[in-house]
Structures are given as structure tokens and as C-alpha cells.
Enzyme design. Sequence first.
Site, mmCIF file in Angstrom:
data_model
loop_
_atom_site.group_PDB
_atom_site.id
_atom_site.type_symbol
_atom_site.label_atom_id
_atom_site.label_comp_id
_atom_site.label_asym_id
_atom_site.label_seq_id
_atom_site.Cartn_x
_atom_site.Cartn_y
_atom_site.Cartn_z
ATOM 1 N N TYR A 258 22.528 38.530 81.615
ATOM 2 C CA TYR A 258 21.618 39.457 81.164
ATOM 3 C C TYR A 258 21.195 40.537 81.909
ATOM 4 O O TYR A 258 21.104 40.421 83.162
ATOM 5 C CB TYR A 258 20.127 38.718 80.703
ATOM 6 C CG TYR A 258 19.046 39.713 80.441
ATOM 7 C CD1 TYR A 258 18.911 40.238 79.329
ATOM 8 C CD2 TYR A 258 18.105 40.300 81.705
ATOM 9 C CE1 TYR A 258 17.875 41.354 78.984
ATOM 10 C CE2 TYR A 258 17.194 40.940 81.295
ATOM 11 C CZ TYR A 258 17.135 41.648 80.196
ATOM 12 O OH TYR A 258 16.331 42.656 79.965
ATOM 13 N N HIS B 223 9.057 51.922 92.176
ATOM 14 C CA HIS B 223 9.192 51.331 90.609
ATOM 15 C C HIS B 223 8.639 52.583 89.873
ATOM 16 O O HIS B 223 7.516 52.213 89.197
ATOM 17 C CB HIS B 223 8.861 49.988 90.600
ATOM 18 C CG HIS B 223 9.043 49.517 89.137
ATOM 19 N ND1 HIS B 223 8.314 48.342 88.558
ATOM 20 C CD2 HIS B 223 10.075 49.657 88.087
ATOM 21 C CE1 HIS B 223 8.597 48.158 87.351
ATOM 22 N NE2 HIS B 223 9.793 48.602 87.132
ATOM 23 N N LYS C 278 17.422 46.625 89.573
ATOM 24 C CA LYS C 278 16.369 45.888 90.332
ATOM 25 C C LYS C 278 16.861 45.603 91.538
ATOM 26 O O LYS C 278 16.165 45.479 92.564
ATOM 27 C CB LYS C 278 15.548 45.092 89.482
ATOM 28 C CG LYS C 278 15.238 45.299 88.032
ATOM 29 C CD LYS C 278 14.119 46.446 88.286
ATOM 30 C CE LYS C 278 13.594 46.691 86.732
ATOM 31 N NZ LYS C 278 12.580 47.800 86.860
ATOM 32 N N SER D 10 4.914 46.402 83.784
ATOM 33 C CA SER D 10 5.660 46.431 82.439
ATOM 34 C C SER D 10 4.541 46.432 81.368
ATOM 35 O O SER D 10 3.131 45.934 81.487
ATOM 36 C CB SER D 10 6.361 45.048 82.162
ATOM 37 O OG SER D 10 6.973 44.725 83.446
ATOM 38 N N ARG E 122 17.270 45.254 74.237
ATOM 39 C CA ARG E 122 17.544 46.419 75.216
ATOM 40 C C ARG E 122 18.511 47.441 74.350
ATOM 41 O O ARG E 122 19.519 46.988 73.844
ATOM 42 C CB ARG E 122 18.052 45.936 76.351
ATOM 43 C CG ARG E 122 16.915 45.096 77.043
ATOM 44 C CD ARG E 122 15.795 45.913 77.774
ATOM 45 N NE ARG E 122 14.873 45.229 78.429
ATOM 46 C CZ ARG E 122 14.031 45.473 79.377
ATOM 47 N NH1 ARG E 122 14.307 46.753 80.012
ATOM 48 N NH2 ARG E 122 13.228 44.867 79.990
ATOM 49 N N ARG F 93 14.740 38.997 82.978
ATOM 50 C CA ARG F 93 14.849 38.524 84.475
ATOM 51 C C ARG F 93 14.158 37.271 84.497
ATOM 52 O O ARG F 93 13.175 37.035 83.888
ATOM 53 C CB ARG F 93 13.977 39.814 85.139
ATOM 54 C CG ARG F 93 14.708 41.258 85.057
ATOM 55 C CD ARG F 93 13.927 41.913 85.886
ATOM 56 N NE ARG F 93 12.635 42.558 85.398
ATOM 57 C CZ ARG F 93 11.599 42.132 85.940
ATOM 58 N NH1 ARG F 93 11.387 41.357 87.108
ATOM 59 N NH2 ARG F 93 10.463 42.466 85.304
ATOM 60 N N ARG G 64 -2.994 48.447 82.839
ATOM 61 C CA ARG G 64 -3.833 48.115 81.404
ATOM 62 C C ARG G 64 -4.985 47.546 81.930
ATOM 63 O O ARG G 64 -5.174 46.295 82.352
ATOM 64 C CB ARG G 64 -3.199 47.037 80.614
ATOM 65 C CG ARG G 64 -2.713 47.538 79.242
ATOM 66 C CD ARG G 64 -1.791 46.261 78.918
ATOM 67 N NE ARG G 64 -0.806 46.905 78.168
ATOM 68 C CZ ARG G 64 -0.657 47.330 76.680
ATOM 69 N NH1 ARG G 64 -1.889 47.224 76.220
ATOM 70 N NH2 ARG G 64 0.205 47.983 76.242
ATOM 71 N N ASN H 5 -1.468 61.877 76.550
ATOM 72 C CA ASN H 5 -1.358 61.886 77.931
ATOM 73 C C ASN H 5 -1.148 63.046 78.430
ATOM 74 O O ASN H 5 -1.674 63.258 79.920
ATOM 75 C CB ASN H 5 -0.718 60.859 78.279
ATOM 76 C CG ASN H 5 -1.034 59.499 77.790
ATOM 77 O OD1 ASN H 5 -2.016 59.143 77.480
ATOM 78 N ND2 ASN H 5 -0.092 58.339 77.780
ATOM 79 N N CYS I 122 3.155 49.051 79.875
ATOM 80 C CA CYS I 122 2.211 50.011 79.779
ATOM 81 C C CYS I 122 2.889 51.332 79.612
ATOM 82 O O CYS I 122 1.855 52.268 79.710
ATOM 83 C CB CYS I 122 1.798 50.123 81.400
ATOM 84 S SG CYS I 122 0.652 48.628 81.841
ATOM 85 N N GLY I 123 3.983 51.384 78.814
ATOM 86 C CA GLY I 123 4.305 52.540 78.307
ATOM 87 C C GLY I 123 5.082 53.556 79.164
ATOM 88 O O GLY I 123 5.049 54.621 78.966
ATOM 89 N N LYS I 124 5.668 52.939 80.257
ATOM 90 C CA LYS I 124 6.439 53.918 81.232
ATOM 91 C C LYS I 124 7.562 54.789 80.686
ATOM 92 O O LYS I 124 7.566 56.027 80.804
ATOM 93 C CB LYS I 124 6.852 52.964 82.249
ATOM 94 C CG LYS I 124 7.282 53.645 83.552
ATOM 95 C CD LYS I 124 7.403 52.343 84.594
ATOM 96 C CE LYS I 124 8.302 52.975 85.811
ATOM 97 N NZ LYS I 124 9.036 51.749 86.132
ATOM 98 N N ASP J 210 12.518 54.860 85.359
ATOM 99 C CA ASP J 210 12.000 53.448 85.801
ATOM 100 C C ASP J 210 12.161 53.514 87.359
ATOM 101 O O ASP J 210 11.225 52.649 87.947
ATOM 102 C CB ASP J 210 13.125 52.475 85.586
ATOM 103 C CG ASP J 210 12.886 50.914 85.616
ATOM 104 O OD1 ASP J 210 11.679 50.641 85.628
ATOM 105 O OD2 ASP J 210 13.768 50.212 86.101
HETATM 106 C C1 OXD Z 1 11.264 46.001 84.215
HETATM 107 C C2 OXD Z 1 12.229 46.545 83.641
HETATM 108 O O1 OXD Z 1 10.871 44.831 83.924
HETATM 109 O O2 OXD Z 1 12.352 47.951 83.909
HETATM 110 O O3 OXD Z 1 10.531 46.432 84.915
HETATM 111 O O4 OXD Z 1 12.883 46.250 83.100
HETATM 112 MN MN MN Z 2 11.283 48.740 85.388
#
Ligand code: OXD
Ligand code: MN
Length: 596
Positions: A200, A229, A209, A251, A379, A72, A410, A507, A253-255, A280
Site C-alpha cells: 500500500y 508535513h 513519508k 489528516s 487514492r 499506513r 479541527r 479560506n 483537515c482539508g490540506k 503534503d
Molecule cells: C497522510 C497522507 O496520512 O498524506 O498524511 O497520506
Molecule cells: Mn500527509
Amino acid sequence: MNRFTTNPTVLAWIEDMKALLTPDNVVVIDGSEEQLEALRAEAVSTGEMIKLNEEKLPGCYYHRTKPNDVARVEDRTFICSREKENAGPTNNWCDPKEMYAKLYDIARGTYKGRTMYIIPFSMGPIGSPLAKAGIEVTDSIYVVLNMVIMTRVGKEVLTVLGDSNDWVRGLHAKCDVDPEKRYICQFPEDNTIISVNSAYGGNVLLGKKCFALRIASYQGWKEGWMAEHMLILGVENPEGEVKYVAAAFPSACGKTNLAMMIPPAYLREKGYKVWTVGDDIAWMRIGPDGRLYAINPENGFFGVAPGTNEHSNYNALASTKKNTIFTNVAINNDDNTVWWEGLDKNPPQNATDWKGNPWNPSMFVKADKSTYAAHPNSRFTAPAVNCPCISSEFDKGAGVPISAIIFGGRRAKCAPLVYQSKDWKNGVFVGSSMASETTAAAAGAVGVVRRDPMAMLPFCGYHMGDYFQHWLDMGEKLGDKAPKIFNVNWFRTDDEGNFVWPGFGDNMRVLNWILARCEGKVDAVETPIGFVPKAEDIDLTDLEGFDIETLKSILTVDKDVWTKEAAEIEEHYKKFGDKLPAELRTQLENLKAALA
Ligand code: OXD
Ligand code: MN
């Protein structure tokens, strides 16, 4: 198009797009498998996509973007509201008239000799009261095939839309993929997105997004709901009850890992399960019973491949085993499968890297990212239905009731492992001051604090001061039905800089405390920042080498660190000027007073 809809707003816009872009052919994506199969075959025949090993990765394809087009581009992303003030201090802004003119000049005639694909898509289950429709036109089959995974695509979307004008217009034109003329523009007041000179994912899959966050956050503000988000997950307890949480992280942080986590063995044996609703984005509305309900508007996962493996995220990896598109990873030429750094300890000896060059492990230098086989932001686009832990509620339009909202980032020394905000308003303060420290994984200095309110910094489609006020207003409406708000920090370090908390599946121990708090089943210690667990209330069963003293070391709230933090929040708040809600200033003053 007339075969599919009589909606005058749709038909007029498509005519405008045809006149502007002058395609040789026009194809409406009706969602049929025959049509998609023909597009896959065409993309393979032109080299746009590579078909992967059908036995090992059935239905999977590979695509490479240009090396200048791999992520992005926040510096080329604009919110084009009529008033500059409405884009706020955190967005690039351009006058819509000027930007339309510039973008139309760039896109004009660029579909010549090409096909215009018209993609009717729904964000959210088609027909759900929480869903919204969009139409993207694109000249890229790759975009079509990714949109088909990431959203619900097909003619039913148009049927359900009927003659309504409530749909988002998305124009994507690849043009020359020229980074100097790349623009990702949102026009919130016109429900319009225009993306040029990129191919991309995040820049061109306009449902994600651009629509589901930037445009939808604006719509939510105007219509009284929220586009966030956030991942959404359900925790099932041994009695079979499922409680849902939504969580926002910047980004890295292990989402996705949290969204698909596997609880530790001793909890699994007791009957605990985690169900993924989304990884996401969450759209949330107040339901008939007054609680906050969330849907995942997406239909797939656009996940970062490097680092994804059987241990870090078993469920994400399993999701990529069929009908998946891989972008910018490496190809193992021995068996025509894919590989990326961190997938396993057996890098292919005979590979092609993400740039299309021959690659073998002897070329790899850890400190030099240019030697990696896969791009660090490579990706997978995987259908959500592939996920072994996908929630049975995922496809239901009603959404899931949210018990807790979690923010996180973090922070090496600052935030404790977990704390609960004092109430909703204080929780909005916590979210508005959210921050994360840069890691060695990103370019630039390590340990620099970046404030990323609600993890929405690059995605809020209007003034962030108004966005904070909208959060406060939603809390007023929800009253005592509001979800409880928490903050987590999996990344506290010891004196040697090592992470203290094991993270990943463990967690779950923290999630269980959070849910116990929501149900009023467990006590806590009040501190200046909110409620911190009593160490004995976080279950450490089977956590080898981790004792209660270690846990206590990451539950501390250091007054000096937080006094500095409060000063930094004050600085951060200055950006929002008089749009900063008075309530948040009060919250900051309360924090300072409590620390004094
Ligand atoms: C981000 C993604 O950058 O989900 O948040 O790709
Ligand atoms: Mn995202």
C-alpha cells in the site's frame, strides 16, 4: 547497474540486496517511456493493474490492494536509532541490529522467481541544492509506476549523485503481504528504510513519508534545515506579486483542498490567484538572503479520492484526468472509468467495488463503511504537472521564500478562526501543542483531542523534544527574516454543532489577512494566545448569510476553554521529559499567566 554508475556505495548496496533477495532478474529503472510502457503492459497482463478508458482517462490505470493492506500502519512503523532515547516517546523503537536481523530474515529470498526493480529517484528537482537522492529496490511494478509519478526517477539521478554517499537506501519487499509480519522501519543513522509485507502506498512509496519526512527530518536536524508535513502555496495579488505560505494540518483537515483552493469570484475578478507548490511535504532551508526557502520534494499528489469532486477540489480532480493511478476506488463497468463516494451524485449502476465485488447504489448504507464502493482511504496518484494551478516555481530548484507558516487543526470550540503567534518562539509553542478532534469519519469516539505537534506525530524521525529545539534554533538563525507563524481553525461549530465558517475557497479571506499581517498592513487585537483579527479586517464581500456578528463568534478566545487547554498542554508536555525545551515551558507559563 554498472552501466549507470560507478558509485562504490551504490554498487556495494545493490550487491548486498541481490544476495539477500535472490531475484531472478534485475532491472534498473532508467526513466525512459519505452521501459515504463513495457512495465504497464506487463502489469496489465498479470492483472496487477487494469487499464482504464483511454478516451476518458488517457494513460490511467487501476490497482487494488489486499483488504488487509489499505493504509499506513503506525503501530508497525519503527524508528531504529542506535539509542532508544533518540527515537523519543512518540515513536516505536527497536534496536537496529535486532531489527535488521528480523527484517532480513523476513525478506531473505523473497524475490525468487521475481524481478528486482532498482529505482534511482530524487526528492526535489534533480540537481537542486535542496534535493536529495534515494534508491528503492522493489519487487512490485505498482510501486515502480507510482514512484515514477511521485518522485523524479531515472538515470540522471545517478549522474548527479556521482560518487557521493549522501543517498537513502530503500528496500521494499512485498513478501506475502502478511499483516503479522508487516514492518515499516527507518534507520536514520544509516540513511536506510526497510518496508516488508505491504503493497500500500504510504508504506511502500519510500520517497514519501519514510524518506521525505522521517529520514529527512533527522537529516534536517543534523544539517540545519527542516523537513515538514506542510503544503506550500503561493497567493498572487492583483499587482502580480506572489507570496508563499507553508501550512501543516493533521489528516482530515482539508490540506490538499487548501493547497489547490480557488479564491471566491470577487477576488478572482480583482486578479487574485492561488498557485500550488506542494500538497503534503515541504523541505525548507535558509537561503542566501537569510529567508526561509521551501521546495516540494515530491513530483505528484497521492491524494484521498473520496470526497474529492468538482466543488470540493476542482484542481485535484482535474489532476487525475490523465496519467494517474487509482488505488482501491470503484470501477464503473459501463465505461471503464472510476468512481468514489462524494465524486458526484450519479453512482454507477454497474460497478465493481474496491474489493473486486459487484456493486450498485442499492447496496450502499451510509452508516456502514463496508458497503462503500470505494475504500475511505482509496487514492489517486496524479502527476503534479496535471494540476491546473501548479506553480511555475514547482520545478525550479531554488525553492520559494516563505512569508508565513500556518498550523491548524479541527477544534469545535477552542482556537479562533485565525490568530498570529506573538513571535517565532511563541509560534513554536503553538505548533508543539497543535491538536485536532476526531470526527465521525474515523473509528472511535468523536471529539477526542489528539495532540499532533506540527502534524508530525507519525513522521518525526527523532526525539520530538529535540525536534522542538531544532525549530527554536532555526528561529534564532532566521532572526527578523523568520516567517510569521499563524494558527487557523476552519472547524469552529455553533451550539447545534454546525460548522460556522464556510471554508474551502473562502479560506482565501483568511489567507489575505495573514499576508496583510506579514506586510504590517493591518492591525490586530492582542489576546492571551496571540493576535486575533479585528472582525472588520476579514473581508466578507459576497459571503451570503454570513455577517460580521457571526464572524465575531468564531474569533473569540474563551478564557475557560483556554485554561483547560493550557492544562492539557501541560499534560502533553510531560511526555517529553527533560528534552522539552525550557523555552516551551516558559511559553506555557506565560499563557497561563495571561489567562489568569
Ligand atoms: C497522510 C497522507 O496520512 O498524506 O498524511 O497520506
Ligand atoms: Mn500527509
